[in-house]
Design an enzyme around this catalytic site. Structure first.
Site, PDB file in Angstrom:
ATOM      1  N   GLU A 146       0.881  -1.170   0.000  1.00 52.36           N
ATOM      2  CA  GLU A 146       0.000   0.000   0.000  1.00 52.36           C
ATOM      3  C   GLU A 146       0.911   1.211   0.000  1.00 52.36           C
ATOM      4  OE1 GLU A 146      -3.091   0.165  -0.382  1.00 52.36           O
ATOM      5  OE2 GLU A 146      -3.833  -1.831   0.118  1.00 52.36           O
ATOM      6  N   CYS A 184      -2.571   8.674   3.067  1.00 56.09           N
ATOM      7  CA  CYS A 184      -2.199   8.414   1.674  1.00 56.09           C
ATOM      8  C   CYS A 184      -3.403   8.566   0.752  1.00 56.09           C
ATOM      9  CB  CYS A 184      -1.570   7.036   1.534  1.00 56.09           C
ATOM     10  SG  CYS A 184      -2.547   5.766   2.301  1.00 56.09           S
TER      11      CYS A 184
END
Ligand code: ADP
Length: 484
Positions: free
Chosen positions: A257, A291
């Site tokens: 990720e 993010c």
């Protein structure tokens, strides 16, 4: 910190390996409170040999853990979830003290993080295989789903609880054992998970936490030790690439990720108030340090000024302060480098002809506090168009045409989250399909839930976390061809 916890025993500072609380061979490292700069705790600093020991313990424990039925694992994970929820306030305080986010947001993260343990515990009962019609009269084809083995994780500081549970939940549910290396800034939130894992009855060795001040040592051990069969990482694309290269030697399964550069597009048919509300949540949650935070806000020309004015009002209403103080909406940044990056992006915007609408400076509170900032007249040649700010900076780009904005939105190596606000149905479909992102929020600024498959395309990563798809990252498929 201990004095503000209902249960002071939740504050663990030793490593948790094979069901034992152990000192670090390399002594300790300090965890500091980013709001005050004071040392919150000294945490065990494990050596590479201790990480190898944890992997060996995990390997042994995994074999027994995998023998339990899915329903048995589910019952244990349910207890772990219940304990997290019962202690959510204390877990939230620990999190705020080491990470800085406002307490309400921290407690919110605990609920979010715990939801992955609940959901994947339930999924443990549903690891379905498959039967496929055979290719010859005597042949039967069966597909089993089996746990991959020991999974090792490396996680960042921005969600010190949830980034671990998103991985540990499916791993343990699938029958894997887990070795977690938390970020150096936020090990306490990981260690408290181990305290509760022990209480919940997770067998020794199934869940291990190895705090270390040397991320690269741990990363190498995870990649080189044949006991590890799965590496799961959340962090920057830069470090993701290093780990993928290292993992190649063992042909290790990897979930990544990685970074994002989320576009947030406001079309002229959008509900502007909803778009402002979404942008506030999406941009300023966790002080811009996620993010999936909006990094580039594209506003169509006809509504640009009105959107900017409304966003300014909302931004100026934010209350910057210590996350543990009442009424704080926005905490400090994690460290000085984070502040420098925000300043660099603002400077670049003003150097190249953009303007500051509000904010723009370090906050009067000092330390790593920074004024929530909006900049206007931002263009694609500016740094912020390519690079994630990871801070409280909302850059407003102006666009005229739908195709142009799609091209600009996709003009990045990243492909994690994207957002847009529009009402026209055909536009909604067209834009949602055209955005090259793993996640598209349509008329919403919040997309994270354990029920949806979270993950990126392009250089934002590999694999998915959350939903039944999240389980696949921890399972291997075995094809059995049976002649009868
Ligand atoms: P962030 O900006 O979120 O800190 P990083 O990718 O730098 O993103 O860090 C994410 C995690 O990866 C952190 O826990 C960090 O300590 C760890 N890390 C950094 N470099 C390495 C490396 N070479 N090998 C393994 N882990 C690393």
């Amino acid at each position: 910190l201990k004095s503000i916890l209902k249960n002071p025993h939740l504050l663990a500072t030793k490593a948790y390996i094979g069901g034992q609380w152990v000192e670090g061979d390399n002594g300790t490292f300090a965890v500091t409170n980013p709001a005050r700069g004071d040392v919150v705790a000294e945490v065990a600093d494990v050596s590479r040999a201790q990480v190898a020991g944890a992997i060996a313990q995990a390997e042994a424990a995994q074999k027994e853990w995998a023998k339990l039925t899915g329903k048995e694992r589910a019952a244990i994970l349910r207890r772990w979830f219940d304990l997290m929820m019962e202690n959510a306030e204390d877990l939230g305080k620990i999190l705020t003290a080491e990470q800085g986010k406002p307490l309400a947001e921290a407690i919110g993260e605990i609920g979010y993080g715990a939801s992955f343990i609940e959901f994947f515990g339930e999924e443990a009962k549903r690891v379905y295989g498959e039967t496929i019609p055979g290719h010859q009269r005597d042949k039967r084809i069966m597909v089993l789903k089996q746990p991959i083995g020991v999974a090792a994780s490396i996680t960042p500081w921005n969600f010190p609880n949830a980034m671990i549970t998103r991985k540990a939940g499916p791993a343990l549910a699938a029958g894997c054992a887990f070795v977690a290396r938390p970020a150096m800034e936020t090990p306490l939130s990981a260690l408290v998970l181990a305290v509760l894992a022990e209480q919940a009855g997770i067998p020794a060795g199934v869940f291990n936490v190895v705090p270390s001040s040397s991320a690269s040592d741990v990363g190498k051990e995870f990649c080189e030790n044949p006991g590890v069969r799965k590496l799961t990482f959340t962090g920057s694309t830069e470090v993701g690439r290093i780990l993928l290269r290292q993992a190649a030697d063992q042909v290790m399964k990897c979930s990544m990720e990685l970074g994002g550069n989320a576009p947030f597009i406001v079309f002229d048919d959008a509900d502007l108030d909803a778009a402002v509300e979404g942008a506030m949540l999406c941009k300023f949650r966790n002080n811009g340090q996620t993010c999936v935070c909006a990094n580039r806000i594209y506003v169509q020309a006809g509504v640009y000024d009105e959107f900017a004015a409304k966003l300014k009002t909302a931004v100026e209403a934010l209350k910057v302060g210590d996350g543990l103080s009442e009424g704080t909406t926005t905490g400090p940044l994690i460290n000085d480098d984070a502040v420098a990056k925000v300043q660099e992006h603002i400077q670049d915007v003003t150097d190249k002809g953009g303007a500051i609408l509000t904010g723009g400076l370090p906050h009067d509170l000092g330390g790593t506090f920074f004024q929530p900032t909006i900049v206007t007249d931002v263009t694609q040649d500016m740094l912020v168009a390519q690079d994630e700010t990871f801070g409280p900076l909302a850059p407003l780009f102006k666009f005229e045409d739908e195709d142009d904005v799609i091209a600009m939105a996709n003009d990045t190596i990243f492909g994690l989250a994207s957002y847009f606000y529009a009402k026209d149905l055909s536009r909604v479909y067209k834009v949602a399909e055209a955005l090259e992102y793993g996640i598209v929020g349509v008329n919403t600024g919040i997309i994270s839930t354990e029920l949806g498959p979270f993950g990126g395309v392009k250089q934002s990563g590999l694999g998915r976390e959350g939903s039944h798809h999240g389980m696949e990252d921890y399972l291997e498929m075995k094809y059995i061809c049976l002649s009868v």
